[in-house]
Design a protein around this motif. Structure first.
Motif, PDB file in Angstrom:
ATOM      1  N   VAL A  59      22.918 -52.600   7.239  1.00  0.00           N
ATOM      2  CA  VAL A  59      23.855 -51.492   7.064  1.00  0.00           C
ATOM      3  C   VAL A  59      23.216 -50.131   7.261  1.00  0.00           C
ATOM      4  CG1 VAL A  59      25.365 -52.785   5.515  1.00  0.00           C
ATOM      5  CG2 VAL A  59      23.454 -51.489   4.560  1.00  0.00           C
ATOM      6  N   ALA A  60      21.906 -50.063   7.386  1.00  0.00           N
ATOM      7  CA  ALA A  60      21.216 -48.777   7.520  1.00  0.00           C
ATOM      8  C   ALA A  60      21.088 -48.392   8.981  1.00  0.00           C
ATOM      9  CB  ALA A  60      19.834 -48.853   6.871  1.00  0.00           C
ATOM     10  N   SER A  61      20.883 -47.104   9.211  1.00  0.00           N
ATOM     11  CA  SER A  61      20.633 -46.636  10.571  1.00  0.00           C
ATOM     12  C   SER A  61      19.258 -47.087  11.034  1.00  0.00           C
ATOM     13  CB  SER A  61      20.722 -45.104  10.622  1.00  0.00           C
ATOM     14  OG  SER A  61      19.669 -44.533   9.855  1.00  0.00           O
ATOM     15  N   GLU A  62      19.036 -47.052  12.334  1.00  0.00           N
ATOM     16  CA  GLU A  62      17.730 -47.447  12.861  1.00  0.00           C
ATOM     17  C   GLU A  62      16.627 -46.549  12.308  1.00  0.00           C
ATOM     18  OE1 GLU A  62      17.827 -47.543  17.084  1.00  0.00           O
ATOM     19  OE2 GLU A  62      19.331 -49.132  17.201  1.00  0.00           O
ATOM     20  N   GLN A  63      16.926 -45.266  12.138  1.00  0.00           N
ATOM     21  CA  GLN A  63      15.921 -44.348  11.614  1.00  0.00           C
ATOM     22  C   GLN A  63      15.559 -44.701  10.173  1.00  0.00           C
ATOM     23  OE1 GLN A  63      17.028 -40.229  11.851  1.00  0.00           O
ATOM     24  NE2 GLN A  63      15.223 -39.505  10.760  1.00  0.00           N
ATOM     25  N   ASP A  64      16.570 -44.995   9.345  1.00  0.00           N
ATOM     26  CA  ASP A  64      16.289 -45.373   7.962  1.00  0.00           C
ATOM     27  C   ASP A  64      15.473 -46.660   7.904  1.00  0.00           C
ATOM     28  OD1 ASP A  64      17.498 -43.229   6.726  1.00  0.00           O
ATOM     29  OD2 ASP A  64      19.449 -44.196   6.592  1.00  0.00           O
ATOM     30  N   THR A  65      15.830 -47.636   8.742  1.00  0.00           N
ATOM     31  CA  THR A  65      15.106 -48.909   8.741  1.00  0.00           C
ATOM     32  C   THR A  65      13.653 -48.713   9.160  1.00  0.00           C
ATOM     33  OG1 THR A  65      17.159 -50.079   9.285  1.00  0.00           O
ATOM     34  CG2 THR A  65      15.106 -51.248   9.652  1.00  0.00           C
ATOM     35  N   ALA A  66      13.439 -47.909  10.199  1.00  0.00           N
ATOM     36  CA  ALA A  66      12.071 -47.653  10.663  1.00  0.00           C
ATOM     37  C   ALA A  66      11.266 -46.905   9.602  1.00  0.00           C
ATOM     38  CB  ALA A  66      12.100 -46.863  11.968  1.00  0.00           C
ATOM     39  N   THR A  67      11.897 -45.934   8.937  1.00  0.00           N
ATOM     40  CA  THR A  67      11.200 -45.175   7.889  1.00  0.00           C
ATOM     41  C   THR A  67      10.802 -46.083   6.743  1.00  0.00           C
ATOM     42  OG1 THR A  67      12.425 -43.169   8.454  1.00  0.00           O
ATOM     43  CG2 THR A  67      11.404 -43.257   6.278  1.00  0.00           C
ATOM     44  N   LEU A  68      11.714 -46.953   6.329  1.00  0.00           N
ATOM     45  CA  LEU A  68      11.423 -47.856   5.214  1.00  0.00           C
ATOM     46  C   LEU A  68      10.253 -48.777   5.547  1.00  0.00           C
ATOM     47  CD1 LEU A  68      12.159 -49.046   2.449  1.00  0.00           C
ATOM     48  CD2 LEU A  68      13.802 -50.535   3.627  1.00  0.00           C
ATOM     49  N   ARG A  69      10.208 -49.286   6.755  1.00  0.00           N
ATOM     50  CA  ARG A  69       9.142 -50.221   7.116  1.00  0.00           C
ATOM     51  C   ARG A  69       7.783 -49.540   7.207  1.00  0.00           C
ATOM     52  NH1 ARG A  69      12.700 -53.552  11.664  1.00  0.00           N
ATOM     53  NH2 ARG A  69      13.847 -54.834  10.144  1.00  0.00           N
ATOM     54  N   ARG A  70       7.748 -48.244   7.456  1.00  0.00           N
ATOM     55  CA  ARG A  70       6.470 -47.527   7.534  1.00  0.00           C
ATOM     56  C   ARG A  70       5.936 -47.139   6.161  1.00  0.00           C
ATOM     57  NH1 ARG A  70       8.966 -44.674  11.939  1.00  0.00           N
ATOM     58  NH2 ARG A  70       9.391 -42.964  10.479  1.00  0.00           N
ATOM     59  N   LEU A  71       6.790 -47.170   5.141  1.00  0.00           N
ATOM     60  CA  LEU A  71       6.370 -46.717   3.818  1.00  0.00           C
ATOM     61  C   LEU A  71       5.465 -47.739   3.152  1.00  0.00           C
ATOM     62  CD1 LEU A  71       9.711 -45.291   2.378  1.00  0.00           C
ATOM     63  CD2 LEU A  71       7.733 -43.985   3.136  1.00  0.00           C
ATOM     64  N   PRO A  72       4.506 -47.291   2.339  1.00  0.00           N
ATOM     65  CA  PRO A  72       3.720 -48.239   1.537  1.00  0.00           C
ATOM     66  C   PRO A  72       4.614 -48.900   0.497  1.00  0.00           C
ATOM     67  CG  PRO A  72       3.220 -45.974   0.907  1.00  0.00           C
ATOM     68  CD  PRO A  72       4.072 -45.895   2.141  1.00  0.00           C
ATOM     69  N   ALA A  73       4.170 -50.028  -0.021  1.00  0.00           N
ATOM     70  CA  ALA A  73       4.997 -50.814  -0.938  1.00  0.00           C
ATOM     71  C   ALA A  73       5.434 -49.999  -2.154  1.00  0.00           C
ATOM     72  CB  ALA A  73       4.229 -52.062  -1.382  1.00  0.00           C
ATOM     73  N   GLY A  74       4.562 -49.117  -2.645  1.00  0.00           N
ATOM     74  CA  GLY A  74       4.893 -48.350  -3.834  1.00  0.00           C
ATOM     75  C   GLY A  74       5.991 -47.333  -3.634  1.00  0.00           C
ATOM     76  N   ALA A  75       6.224 -46.913  -2.386  1.00  0.00           N
ATOM     77  CA  ALA A  75       7.234 -45.879  -2.112  1.00  0.00           C
ATOM     78  C   ALA A  75       8.569 -46.466  -1.691  1.00  0.00           C
ATOM     79  CB  ALA A  75       6.711 -44.928  -1.027  1.00  0.00           C
ATOM     80  N   ARG A  76       8.636 -47.757  -1.465  1.00  0.00           N
ATOM     81  CA  ARG A  76       9.873 -48.347  -0.953  1.00  0.00           C
ATOM     82  C   ARG A  76      10.983 -48.352  -2.003  1.00  0.00           C
ATOM     83  NH1 ARG A  76       7.670 -53.472   2.695  1.00  0.00           N
ATOM     84  NH2 ARG A  76       6.531 -52.185   4.217  1.00  0.00           N
ATOM     85  N   ALA A  77      10.621 -48.590  -3.257  1.00  0.00           N
ATOM     86  CA  ALA A  77      11.643 -48.631  -4.302  1.00  0.00           C
ATOM     87  C   ALA A  77      12.357 -47.294  -4.424  1.00  0.00           C
ATOM     88  CB  ALA A  77      11.011 -49.019  -5.639  1.00  0.00           C
ATOM     89  N   GLU A  78      11.612 -46.196  -4.324  1.00  0.00           N
ATOM     90  CA  GLU A  78      12.237 -44.876  -4.400  1.00  0.00           C
ATOM     91  C   GLU A  78      13.132 -44.610  -3.192  1.00  0.00           C
ATOM     92  OE1 GLU A  78      13.344 -40.964  -5.395  1.00  0.00           O
ATOM     93  OE2 GLU A  78      12.741 -42.735  -6.544  1.00  0.00           O
ATOM     94  N   PHE A  79      12.688 -45.054  -2.018  1.00  0.00           N
ATOM     95  CA  PHE A  79      13.510 -44.880  -0.815  1.00  0.00           C
ATOM     96  C   PHE A  79      14.828 -45.644  -0.955  1.00  0.00           C
ATOM     97  CE2 PHE A  79      15.073 -45.954   3.369  1.00  0.00           C
ATOM     98  CZ  PHE A  79      14.892 -44.793   4.094  1.00  0.00           C
ATOM     99  N   LEU A  80      14.744 -46.887  -1.455  1.00  0.00           N
ATOM    100  CA  LEU A  80      15.958 -47.686  -1.628  1.00  0.00           C
ATOM    101  C   LEU A  80      16.874 -47.078  -2.683  1.00  0.00           C
ATOM    102  CD1 LEU A  80      14.449 -51.282  -1.453  1.00  0.00           C
ATOM    103  CD2 LEU A  80      15.825 -50.131   0.286  1.00  0.00           C
TER     104      LEU A  80
END
Length: 483
Positions: A59-80
């Motif tokens: 459901v996310a845009s390609e930009q959001d998906t790419a940004t999430l995958r580049r983030l370290p594990a500790g920052a993903r929860a905040e992004f979500l």
């Protein structure tokens, strides 16, 4: 739902049972139970299943998906957290209805379409989690051809899902006759299903994710929609930008209603929240209830949520995005707000500015002869040596109707132009702040949509600024026939 509850009593530790309870609870309108049960089920799920609930890629845009995958594990929860808060239909409620809708879709798609051997689901699961169940499905409709290869037609299964409210039809192919469905292939166009933007523009009961890859209802299952209207306007206060919001609904003076508003900043953090009982509206004291809110905020971009609920479980929800600019040391204007008559400007206390209370007309609908009354404010007028500001304003009404005919029809049979209505005035006052209302007679206008544009000139400084507001002109409503 009853079967899921019995399964939970028999096997309370099985995560799939918890998913079934959570899914059926949400579909039955038990939102709080659904949320707590989903959260309890996730830690015990197999990793492949758990990843489906955590993955926003469908459901996310390609930009959001790419940004999430580049983030370290500790920052993903905040992004979500920020992603789902940004797509929360009702900012005032405790639960995030869009996220719960997504989890419910994932749970059902997991049960129906997930293939443990392939470690994935096919296109049916992908479409389902994005848009929910189709309104209609056709299996191998007569008009679908087989695939053409090397001059021969090879058979395949076709599945067509229809989403007419989204202006969308999704065709999927089982090219290996194995009940594994994929999207059709094309060298010339994207086959990824997406809603028709024109159809989405007509829907105020759904919220589309960024990029339109997902659509979620504004209200959870079991909630009765209640018609509401709202206005959000930008003013300036003593310490900076001031945000004003008002929500209204049809309702008797004694009906049990509650209104709330929430304001989020760019980090999706609450910066304002208030709750109050709507009062009778000056627009219609016997039939309309309204509540207004205000907050002084730093310059920036905000999301505003306005919610109104009743004792019978009805709810109306409105979301708006607002940009608050930094104050300028030159003439600026607030937003113009259509109102029900002249604003109430109470007598100020010694040394204080006048208190202004406006009763906004959220739909901007003027019935009958009118007139149209609009309130706005002027800031940073330049006083002369004697402390006197001099200004003039010109208010012009123009048609906002768009001719939807093709260009040839517009060329051969142009529609008559509606003449603009203008009114102006020149005034002077002490000080640099002016609170102003404008009353425009619109009784002679034909029914339709219009735009009022107000141009203000600071005669001392030689500067000018403009503000606008749209409104709708309607003839007198016909009296209801007696039974």
């Amino acid at each position: 739902g009853a079967a899921a509850e019995r399964a939970l009593a028999a096997a309370p530790n099985r995560p799939e049972v918890k998913l079934a309870v959570a899914y059926t609870s949400f579909r039955l309108g038990r939102v709080g139970r659904a949320e707590s049960t989903f959260v309890a089920a996730f830690p015990d799920l197999p990793q492949l299943a758990r990843e489906r609930f955590e993955d926003i890629a469908p459901v996310a845009s390609e930009q959001d998906t790419a940004t999430l995958r580049r983030l370290p594990a500790g920052a993903r929860a905040e992004f979500l957290r920020r992603f789902w808060r940004e797509h929360d239909p009702d900012l005032a409620s405790r639960e995030n209805e869009a996220q719960l809708e997504y989890w419910s879709r994932v749970a059902q798609a997991y049960f129906l379409y997930f293939d443990a051997k392939r470690r994935e689901w096919d296109e049916r699961g992908e479409v389902y989690v994005r848009y929910g169940a189709p309104e209609r499905a056709d299996y191998n409709p007569l008009e679908t051809p087989g695939v053409q290869m090397f001059g021969h037609a090879y058979p395949m299964n076709y599945l067509v899902w229809y989403y007419p409210a989204l202006g969308m039809r999704v065709t999927m192919q089982d090219r290996l006759l194995s009940e594994y469905y994929l999207l059709p292939m094309s060298l010339y166009a994207s086959m990824d299903p997406s809603p028709d933007p024109a159809a989405l523009a007509l829907r105020d009961d759904v919220l589309a994710s960024r990029g339109g890859r997902g659509v979620f209802p504004m209200l959870p299952p079991g909630t009765r929609p209640r018609a509401v209207d709202a206005v959000v306007a930008r003013f300036s206060g003593e310490r900076g930008p001031r945000l004003f919001g008002q929500i209204q609904t049809e309702g008797a003076p004694d009906e049990d209603l509650v209104a709330e508003w929430v304001v989020l900043d760019t980090a999706m953090v609450e910066v304002a929240r208030a709750r109050r009982v709507p009062g009778v509206s000056a627009c219609d004291p016997a039939g309309v209830r309204s509540a207004d809110f205000a907050a002084e905020l730093p310059p920036g971009r905000y999301q505003v949520g306005l919610t109104l609920g009743d004792a019978a479980g009805g709810r109306g929800v409105i979301r708006k995005n607002v940009d608050l600019g930094a104050p300028l040391a030159t003439l600026t204007l607030s937003d113009a707000v259509a109102t029900c008559g002249r604003p109430d400007i109470s007598a100020p206390a010694p040394g204080a500015a006048p208190a202004v209370r406006i009763e906004a007309l959220p739909g901007g609908e003027v019935i009958g002869a009118g007139p149209l009354t609009v309130y706005f404010e002027m800031y940073d007028l330049r006083p002369d040596e004697g402390g006197t500001s001099r200004f003039e304003y010109e208010a012009t009404v123009r048609s906002a109707e768009k001719d939807s005919r093709i260009w040839l029809q517009r060329l051969l049979a142009p529609r008559p132009r509606i003449p603009a209505i203008s009114a102006g005035r020149r005034e002077e006052q002490p000080g640099s702040l002016r609170r102003q209302f404008v009353s425009i007679p619109v009784g002679e206008l034909a029914d339709g949509r219009y735009r009022l544009e107000i141009l203000v000139r600071d005669l001392n400084a030689g500067t000018e600024a403009t503000t606008r507001v749209g409104f709708v002109k309607r003839s007198l409503r016909a009296p209801e026939a007696k039974p």
